[in-house]
Design a protein around this motif. Structure first.
Motif, PDB file in Angstrom:
ATOM      1  N   ARG A 297     -52.189 -63.710 -75.194  1.00 18.72           N
ATOM      2  CA  ARG A 297     -50.821 -64.722 -74.493  1.00 18.72           C
ATOM      3  C   ARG A 297     -50.855 -64.549 -73.086  1.00 18.72           C
ATOM      4  O   ARG A 297     -51.536 -64.227 -72.137  1.00 18.72           O
ATOM      5  CB  ARG A 297     -49.579 -63.857 -75.129  1.00 18.72           C
ATOM      6  CG  ARG A 297     -49.924 -62.392 -74.432  1.00 18.72           C
ATOM      7  CD  ARG A 297     -48.814 -61.351 -75.363  1.00 18.72           C
ATOM      8  NE  ARG A 297     -49.069 -61.418 -76.823  1.00 18.72           N
ATOM      9  CZ  ARG A 297     -48.415 -61.435 -77.766  1.00 18.72           C
ATOM     10  NH1 ARG A 297     -47.421 -61.708 -77.741  1.00 18.72           N
ATOM     11  NH2 ARG A 297     -48.644 -61.171 -78.962  1.00 18.72           N
TER      12      ARG A 297
ATOM     13  N   LYS B 119     -41.210 -74.834 -69.275  1.00 17.86           N
ATOM     14  CA  LYS B 119     -42.467 -75.304 -70.106  1.00 17.86           C
ATOM     15  C   LYS B 119     -42.259 -77.195 -70.196  1.00 17.86           C
ATOM     16  O   LYS B 119     -42.914 -77.494 -70.863  1.00 17.86           O
ATOM     17  CB  LYS B 119     -41.770 -74.901 -71.726  1.00 17.86           C
ATOM     18  CG  LYS B 119     -43.175 -74.691 -72.139  1.00 17.86           C
ATOM     19  CD  LYS B 119     -42.150 -73.244 -73.672  1.00 17.86           C
ATOM     20  CE  LYS B 119     -43.846 -72.819 -74.365  1.00 17.86           C
ATOM     21  NZ  LYS B 119     -42.909 -71.570 -75.374  1.00 17.86           N
TER      22      LYS B 119
ATOM     23  N   PRO C 150     -49.884 -80.813 -70.878  1.00 20.41           N
ATOM     24  CA  PRO C 150     -50.056 -80.696 -72.647  1.00 20.41           C
ATOM     25  C   PRO C 150     -50.533 -80.285 -72.220  1.00 20.41           C
ATOM     26  O   PRO C 150     -51.815 -79.458 -73.712  1.00 20.41           O
ATOM     27  CB  PRO C 150     -48.802 -81.859 -72.995  1.00 20.41           C
ATOM     28  CG  PRO C 150     -48.479 -82.547 -72.299  1.00 20.41           C
ATOM     29  CD  PRO C 150     -48.467 -82.306 -71.289  1.00 20.41           C
TER      30      PRO C 150
ATOM     31  N   PHE D 281     -51.900 -76.426 -71.972  1.00 23.42           N
ATOM     32  CA  PHE D 281     -51.623 -75.650 -73.413  1.00 23.42           C
ATOM     33  C   PHE D 281     -52.935 -75.820 -74.627  1.00 23.42           C
ATOM     34  O   PHE D 281     -53.525 -74.832 -74.967  1.00 23.42           O
ATOM     35  CB  PHE D 281     -49.831 -76.052 -73.569  1.00 23.42           C
ATOM     36  CG  PHE D 281     -48.874 -75.302 -72.961  1.00 23.42           C
ATOM     37  CD1 PHE D 281     -49.419 -73.883 -72.152  1.00 23.42           C
ATOM     38  CD2 PHE D 281     -48.019 -75.729 -73.141  1.00 23.42           C
ATOM     39  CE1 PHE D 281     -48.956 -73.348 -71.522  1.00 23.42           C
ATOM     40  CE2 PHE D 281     -46.632 -74.961 -71.977  1.00 23.42           C
ATOM     41  CZ  PHE D 281     -46.974 -73.988 -71.494  1.00 23.42           C
ATOM     42  N   GLN D 282     -52.567 -77.587 -74.951  1.00 21.43           N
ATOM     43  CA  GLN D 282     -54.226 -77.551 -75.765  1.00 21.43           C
ATOM     44  C   GLN D 282     -55.186 -77.187 -75.684  1.00 21.43           C
ATOM     45  O   GLN D 282     -55.847 -76.727 -76.158  1.00 21.43           O
ATOM     46  CB  GLN D 282     -54.044 -79.332 -75.230  1.00 21.43           C
ATOM     47  CG  GLN D 282     -52.648 -80.056 -76.755  1.00 21.43           C
ATOM     48  CD  GLN D 282     -53.055 -81.661 -75.685  1.00 21.43           C
ATOM     49  OE1 GLN D 282     -53.467 -81.819 -75.274  1.00 21.43           O
ATOM     50  NE2 GLN D 282     -51.906 -82.011 -75.615  1.00 21.43           N
TER      51      GLN D 282
ATOM     52  N   TYR E 101     -55.998 -74.085 -74.060  1.00 22.39           N
ATOM     53  CA  TYR E 101     -55.422 -72.684 -73.820  1.00 22.39           C
ATOM     54  C   TYR E 101     -55.774 -72.106 -75.694  1.00 22.39           C
ATOM     55  O   TYR E 101     -56.186 -71.825 -76.187  1.00 22.39           O
ATOM     56  CB  TYR E 101     -54.500 -72.220 -73.306  1.00 22.39           C
ATOM     57  CG  TYR E 101     -54.458 -70.507 -73.166  1.00 22.39           C
ATOM     58  CD1 TYR E 101     -55.001 -70.035 -71.842  1.00 22.39           C
ATOM     59  CD2 TYR E 101     -53.496 -69.932 -74.291  1.00 22.39           C
ATOM     60  CE1 TYR E 101     -54.385 -68.953 -71.770  1.00 22.39           C
ATOM     61  CE2 TYR E 101     -53.439 -69.035 -73.683  1.00 22.39           C
ATOM     62  CZ  TYR E 101     -54.234 -68.301 -72.227  1.00 22.39           C
ATOM     63  OH  TYR E 101     -54.013 -66.694 -72.510  1.00 22.39           O
ATOM     64  N   VAL E 102     -54.936 -73.768 -76.483  1.00 20.88           N
ATOM     65  CA  VAL E 102     -55.412 -73.303 -78.003  1.00 20.88           C
ATOM     66  C   VAL E 102     -56.605 -73.188 -78.328  1.00 20.88           C
ATOM     67  O   VAL E 102     -57.330 -72.469 -79.309  1.00 20.88           O
ATOM     68  CB  VAL E 102     -54.425 -73.614 -78.294  1.00 20.88           C
ATOM     69  CG1 VAL E 102     -54.318 -74.291 -79.677  1.00 20.88           C
ATOM     70  CG2 VAL E 102     -52.952 -73.681 -78.700  1.00 20.88           C
ATOM     71  N   LYS E 103     -57.296 -74.404 -78.330  1.00 22.93           N
ATOM     72  CA  LYS E 103     -58.937 -74.940 -78.649  1.00 22.93           C
ATOM     73  C   LYS E 103     -59.748 -74.500 -77.622  1.00 22.93           C
ATOM     74  O   LYS E 103     -60.267 -73.350 -78.926  1.00 22.93           O
ATOM     75  CB  LYS E 103     -58.772 -76.062 -77.960  1.00 22.93           C
ATOM     76  CG  LYS E 103     -58.310 -77.406 -78.781  1.00 22.93           C
ATOM     77  CD  LYS E 103     -59.190 -78.898 -78.988  1.00 22.93           C
ATOM     78  CE  LYS E 103     -58.379 -80.090 -80.190  1.00 22.93           C
ATOM     79  NZ  LYS E 103     -57.636 -81.190 -79.056  1.00 22.93           N
TER      80      LYS E 103
ATOM     81  N   ASN F 131     -52.377 -68.734 -80.414  1.00 25.20           N
ATOM     82  CA  ASN F 131     -51.598 -69.222 -80.624  1.00 25.20           C
ATOM     83  C   ASN F 131     -51.072 -70.071 -79.865  1.00 25.20           C
ATOM     84  O   ASN F 131     -50.952 -69.216 -78.973  1.00 25.20           O
ATOM     85  CB  ASN F 131     -51.187 -68.238 -81.674  1.00 25.20           C
ATOM     86  CG  ASN F 131     -49.660 -68.459 -82.858  1.00 25.20           C
ATOM     87  OD1 ASN F 131     -48.686 -68.725 -81.762  1.00 25.20           O
ATOM     88  ND2 ASN F 131     -50.435 -68.495 -83.652  1.00 25.20           N
ATOM     89  N   GLU F 132     -50.581 -70.737 -80.302  1.00 23.07           N
ATOM     90  CA  GLU F 132     -50.057 -72.441 -79.313  1.00 23.07           C
ATOM     91  C   GLU F 132     -48.610 -71.608 -78.704  1.00 23.07           C
ATOM     92  O   GLU F 132     -47.780 -71.914 -78.131  1.00 23.07           O
ATOM     93  CB  GLU F 132     -50.066 -73.161 -79.935  1.00 23.07           C
ATOM     94  CG  GLU F 132     -49.509 -73.630 -80.822  1.00 23.07           C
ATOM     95  CD  GLU F 132     -49.017 -74.972 -81.654  1.00 23.07           C
ATOM     96  OE1 GLU F 132     -48.021 -76.068 -81.084  1.00 23.07           O
ATOM     97  OE2 GLU F 132     -49.786 -75.109 -82.866  1.00 23.07           O
TER      98      GLU F 132
ATOM     99  N   MET G 266     -47.886 -68.345 -76.175  1.00 21.90           N
ATOM    100  CA  MET G 266     -47.765 -69.399 -74.023  1.00 21.90           C
ATOM    101  C   MET G 266     -46.329 -69.638 -73.862  1.00 21.90           C
ATOM    102  O   MET G 266     -45.540 -70.014 -74.387  1.00 21.90           O
ATOM    103  CB  MET G 266     -48.736 -70.561 -74.486  1.00 21.90           C
ATOM    104  CG  MET G 266     -49.802 -70.276 -74.522  1.00 21.90           C
ATOM    105  SD  MET G 266     -50.510 -71.856 -74.660  1.00 21.90           S
ATOM    106  CE  MET G 266     -50.343 -72.480 -76.372  1.00 21.90           C
TER     107      MET G 266
ATOM    108  N   HIS H  50     -45.959 -70.603 -86.658  1.00 19.20           N
ATOM    109  CA  HIS H  50     -47.723 -71.390 -87.454  1.00 19.20           C
ATOM    110  C   HIS H  50     -46.301 -72.694 -87.587  1.00 19.20           C
ATOM    111  O   HIS H  50     -45.384 -72.651 -87.966  1.00 19.20           O
ATOM    112  CB  HIS H  50     -48.218 -71.222 -88.678  1.00 19.20           C
ATOM    113  CG  HIS H  50     -48.686 -69.657 -87.970  1.00 19.20           C
ATOM    114  ND1 HIS H  50     -50.149 -69.961 -87.164  1.00 19.20           N
ATOM    115  CD2 HIS H  50     -48.496 -68.526 -88.381  1.00 19.20           C
ATOM    116  CE1 HIS H  50     -50.721 -68.895 -87.306  1.00 19.20           C
ATOM    117  NE2 HIS H  50     -49.502 -68.086 -87.629  1.00 19.20           N
TER     118      HIS H  50
END
Lengths: 526, 234
Positions: free
Chosen positions: A64, A72, A77, A80-81, A83-85, A90-91, A94, A136
C-alpha cells in the motif's frame, strides 16, 4: 495481507511553502510501525518519479502507498494508475495526507508548530493506511449513448455540439421557447423534474409542456447559465431607464454607441456574498467601456464599483480602459450610490480613492451584475448534486475536475457554476461535452470502492438510512434488512453515521480506522 | 412503537456514581429505531460516561452491549454473566427492558438511562409523535381513524373543547386539535354524521385506571403436559 506501507514524500510539494523539514518527515516515517519503505522523490506526479516509486514498491514488497503531502484530488491520476498496473496493487490501498493545506500553509508563520502538526498527521495517516482493506469495483453496461444537456445557452449548445460530433445522441432540455438549429434533439419549454438510476444509466423525468417523459441517458451536462434579469430590480426602480449590461454589449457589438455620459455600476453587496458573480460582469463592462471610448470619444464612461475583479488577462483590459479615459469610482458598500431622477438623472457617490463626493449627471445607466440562475436549486434537487454557497452548481477540484460535479456522469459548464464570460462559457461547454461523450462512449460504468455496506445481522430495518440518504441508495431487501445499492452510493457516510444499530459501515472509514487515526494523532504513539 | 428519550448525562452520572462496575445494556428494538438506546447510543453513552467519570475523579469501569429485545427473558439470560459481574446495570431500553432485568436478577441494581415517553410513530426523520394511550378499548372507527384519547389533551370524546383555535390546541399552539383533525377527516370521508353521534362516558376500567393489566391467552399457554415434556428434554 502484509500491511506494509510505502511512504512517498514529494519534495516539490512538501517544500512548497518553505516551512516543513522534509528530511525530518522521512525519519519520522521510517521509524513508524507498519512502514515497509519510506522514500523522498523530487516530484511525485512526474513520470520518472512514478517509475522510481513503482520499483521501490516492488523491491520492498509493500502492499500500500501513502503519498505525502498533497490531497488525493490534486495528485496526477497517472501515478495511481501506474501503481495499480505496474506494482499490481489494489487501487483502494493508496492514500494521501495533505500536509501542505493542513499544516504548512495554515501555520506558515510558526514553522515549529507546522512541523509538529505535520509529523502527527503523518503518523496518524500511516496508522490509518495500515488498517485499510482492499476494495473492489463492479462494472455495469450502459443502456444508451444519450447525453442530456440542460440549457441551450452558449455553453449548452457548445457542449451538445461537441458530444454530437463525437457520435453521441444529444438531447437539449431548454426551459424557454427558443428554437435553435442544433445537432440531436432539442426539447423546448421543458425541465428536469427528478432523476433515478445512477451514473451511466440515469433515467430523467422531464416535464415538457403538459407532458411528462422519461429519458434514459448515460451522462448529463448542466449548462443552466446565469441570470441578468431580476436581481437588480432596485436599480431599475431607482433609475427608471437603467438597463442590464448585456443590452449595452449587444448595442456596442452592433455598432450603436450611446452618447453623453454612461454609467456602469455593480451591485452593492455589503456582505461580500456575491463577489464571485461579479468577475464576468466586470470583464464585459471593461470590454464595453473600451469599445465606447474608441468609437465615440465624446461619450464619458464611469464605472462605479464596490470591488473591481478583473482577473487574469482582463487586467490588461482594465489598463487599456484607464488609458482611454474611463473613470473608475470605487464606493463603500455600506454607503451605496444614491440616485435622483427628479433633476434629470443624477447619481451621488463617495469616491473612496479621492475621499470626495461626486455628483454625476448621466444619460444612460447599465447595471453590471449577474447572479446564478435561480433555477439551479430545482436542477440541483432533481439531479441530486450539491450547490456552491453562491447559488451555483458546485464543481469538482479546480485542477482535476473543473467541469465535473460531485456525482459521476454529471458535468457542469459555463455560468451554471458562477457567471462566466462568453468565451469561457464556450470553452467550458466544449470541455464538458467532451468529457460527457467520453464517459458515455465507454459503454460501461464502474461503481463501488469506498461505499457503505450493511451487516444484516445487526440491522433492525428501522428505515433510518432509507430516510436519511440523499441518493436513495439504501433499501429494504427481500430478507427484510437494509441493503445498499452500490451504484447509487456516493460514499458520503450519512447512513453509517446515523444508523442506530451500527449496522452500516462505510468502507475505508470504519470506526476502527477513524478512531485509530484520531488516537495516534492525539497521543503521538500507537 | 415505544418512544423513549435519553436522560440528561448529569442525571445518569448521578445514578451510577456510587458504583464501580457499570454495565450499559441497550436494545435493538423500539428504542434503537427511535434513536435512543441502540448500539450507537450505547457506545456514545459509554464514551461520555468514561470521560465524565474521569473528569470528576471517580474510578469506574463502563462496559456496553446491546440485546435483541431487552423485554424478553430469553434474550436477557444470554448475557447473564455480564449482568452478574456488574455493580449496577444501566438500562438503555424502555422501562420494560429495565424491569425485565430487575425481575430476573432481583439482587442487582438496575437504573434507567432512558425516559420511556409514549406509544408513537416517526413522523419524519428525527420527529416522533404520540398517537395511542393504550386505553384498552379502541374507538377510532368512530373518529375517522384519529384517536382523541391520545391526541386530545383532555381526551374529549364528543368534539373539541372551547380552547380549540384555528385547528390548534390551547395547551400548546404547536399541537393540532385532535377534534379539528377528526372533523376534517370525517368531512373528507363524507361521514360527518359521526360528529352528531353521542359517545357515552368511556369505560376506563380497561385502561390503567383499572389497575395493572395482565393479558392471558389460554389457548397460547403451554399445557402442563407440554411443560413437563419441555423440562424432560432439557
Amino acid at each position: 495481507m502484509k500491511r506494509r506501507v510505502q511512504v512517498v514524500i514529494c519534495r516539490t510539494c512538501s517544500g512548497a511553502a518553505d516551512v516543513l523539514d522534509v528530511d525530518r518527515l522521512l525519519r519520522v516515517a521510517s521509524d513508524a510501525p507498519y512502514v515497509g519503505s519510506a522514500v523522498i522523490v523530487n516530484y511525485a506526479c512526474n513520470k520518472k518519479s512514478i517509475s522510481e516509486i513503482v520499483d521501490d514498491a516492488k523491491s520492498k514488497e509493500v502492499d500500500r502507498l501513502l503519498l505525502v503531502p498533497c490531497s488525493k484530488k490534486d495528485v496526477s491520476p497517472t501515478l495511481f494508475q501506474a501503481y495499480v498496473k505496474k506494482a499490481k496493487m489494489n487501487e483502494f490501498l493508496m492514500e494521501t495526507v495533505d500536509l501542505v493545506g493542513e499544516a504548512a500553509l495554515p501555520h506558515r508563520d510558526d514553522p515549529a508548530r507546522a512541523q509538529a502538526k505535520a509529523e502527527a498527521k503523518l503518523l496518524a495517516a500511516i496508522a490509518r493506511t495500515a488498517l485499510l482493506e482492499p476494495l473492489h469495483k463492479i462494472t455495469e453496461d450502459m443502456r444508451t449513448k444519450n447525453v442530456v444537456v440542460i440549457g441551450a445557452g452558449v455553453a449548452g449548445v457548445e457542449a451538445a455540439t461537441t458530444a454530437a460530433n463525437l457520435g453521441m445522441h444529444t438531447i437539449i432540455i431548454e426551459k424557454s421557447e427558443k428554437k435553435l438549429k442544433v445537432p440531436g434533439v432539442m426539447m423546448t419549454k421543458s425541465r428536469v423534474i427528478s432523476t433515478e438510476g445512477h451514473a451511466g444509466n440515469y433515467s430523467l423525468s422531464i416535464e415538457a409542456g403538459e407532458k411528462r417523459e422519461t429519458l434514459e441517458c448515460a451522462a448529463v451536462v448542466v449548462a443552466s447559465g446565469g441570470d441578468w434579469s431580476d436581481a437588480e430590480r432596485r436599480f431599475i426602480d431607482a433609475a427608471p431607464d437603467s438597463k442590464p449590461l448585456y443590452q449595452l454589449d449587444r448595442d456596442v457589438s452592433e455598432g450603436k454607441t450611446p452618447d453623453g455620459t454612461v454609467i456602469i455600476i455593480d451591485t452593492p453587496d455589503p456582505e461580500g456574498a456575491r463577489t464571485a458573480a461579479q468577475d464576468f460582469a466586470w470583464e464585459e463592462a471593461l470590454d464595453c467601456a473600451i469599445e465606447i471610448r474608441k468609437k465615440s470619444p465624446a461619450t464619458e464612461v464611469y464605472l462605479l464599483f464596490q470591488e473591481m475583479r478583473a482577473m487574469g488577462l482582463a487586467e490588461l483590459a482594465y489598463k487599456e480602459a484607464a488609458g482611454l479615459g474611463v473613470t473608475f469610482v470605487r464606493y463603500d458598500a455600506k454607503r451605496p450610490p444614491e440616485f435622483d431622477s427628479e433633476d434629470g438623472n443624477r447619481v451621488t457617490v463617495l469616491d473612496m480613492a479621492q475621499d470626495e463626493t461626486l455628483s454625476i449627471a448621466f444619460d444612460a445607466l447599465y447595471y453590471a451584475s449577474v447572479s446564478p440562475n435561480p433555477d439551479n436549486i430545482a436542477i440541483a434537487d432533481a439531479l441530486r448534486i450539491p450547490m456552491s454557497p453562491s447559488g451555483g452548481i458546485r464543481r469538482g477540484s479546480i485542477q482535476r475536475g473543473p467541469v465535473t460535479t460531485l456525482r459521476p456522469g454529471i458535468f457542469v459548464c459555463g455560468s451554471a457554476k458562477f457567471p462566466k464570460s462568453e468565451g469561457m462559457a464556450r470553452l467550458e461547454g466544449r470541455a464538458a461535452g467532451l468529457l460527457a461523450a467520453q464517459f458515455a462512449a465507454a459503454g460501461e460504468v464502474e461503481s463501488g470502492g469506498s461505499v457503505a455496506e450493511v451487516a444484516p445481522e445487526k440491522c433492525s430495518a428501522c428505515l433510518t438510512c432509507v430516510r436519511t440518504c440523499p441518493y436513495e441508495a439504501p433499501f429494504i431487501g427481500v430478507a427484510g434488512k437494509a441493503e445498499i445499492a452500490i451504484q447509487m452510493c456516493q460514499g458520503c457516510g450519512m447512513c453509517a453515521g446515523i444508523c442506530p444499530s451500527k449496522a452500516i459501515e462505510l468502507h475505508h472509514f470504519t470506526d476502527e480506522q477513524l478512531l485509530t487515526e484520531a488516537a495516534v494523532y492525539l497521543r503521538g504513539d500507537f | 412503537m415505544i418512544i423513549a428519550e435519553r436522560k440528561p448525562l448529569g442525571e445518569i452520572a448521578m445514578m451510577v456514581a456510587p458504583h464501580e462496575k457499570v454495565t450499559v445494556i441497550g436494545c435493538r428494538s423500539c428504542v434503537a429505531i427511535c434513536l435512543a438506546g441502540g448500539e450507537k447510543e450505547v457506545d456514545t453513552l459509554v464514551s461520555a460516561m468514561k470521560l465524565k467519570s474521569m473528569n470528576e475523579g471517580r474510578t469506574q469501569y463502563f462496559d456496553g452491549f446491546v440485546l435483541e429485545r431487552q423485554c424478553e427473558k430469553e434474550w436477557v439470560k444470554e448475557v447473564e454473566d455480564k449482568i452478574l459481574a456488574a455493580d449496577v446495570v444501566l438500562s438503555m431500553s424502555c422501562s420494560l427492558g429495565a424491569q425485565t432485568i430487575g425481575d430476573l436478577y432481583p439482587e442487582k441494581i438496575v437504573v434507567p438511562g432512558l425516559n420511556t415517553a409514549m406509544f408513537g410513530v416517526p413522523e419524519e426523520q428525527g420527529v416522533w409523535s404520540e398517537k395511542c394511550l393504550g386505553c384498552g378499548d379502541c374507538i377510532i372507527h368512530t373518529t375517522g381513524g384519529i384517536c382523541p384519547i391520545a391526541r386530545c389533551a383532555k381526551s374529549m370524546l364528543n368534539g373539541p373543547c372551547g380552547g380549540s383555535s384555528n385547528g390548534h390546541c390551547e395547551v400548546n399552539l404547536e399541537i393540532e386539535c385532535a377534534w379539528y383533525a377528526i372533523y376534517e377527516r370525517l368531512k373528507l370521508q363524507d361521514r360527518l354524521d359521526l360528529m352528531d353521534t353521542v359517545r357515552p362516558p368511556k369505560e376506563w376500567s380497561t385502561s390503567h385506571s383499572g389497575g395493572r393489566r395482565v393479558i392471558v391467552r389460554e389457548d397460547a399457554k403451554l399445557t402442563p403436559h407440554q411443560i413437563r415434556g419441555k423440562e424432560a428434554s432439557l
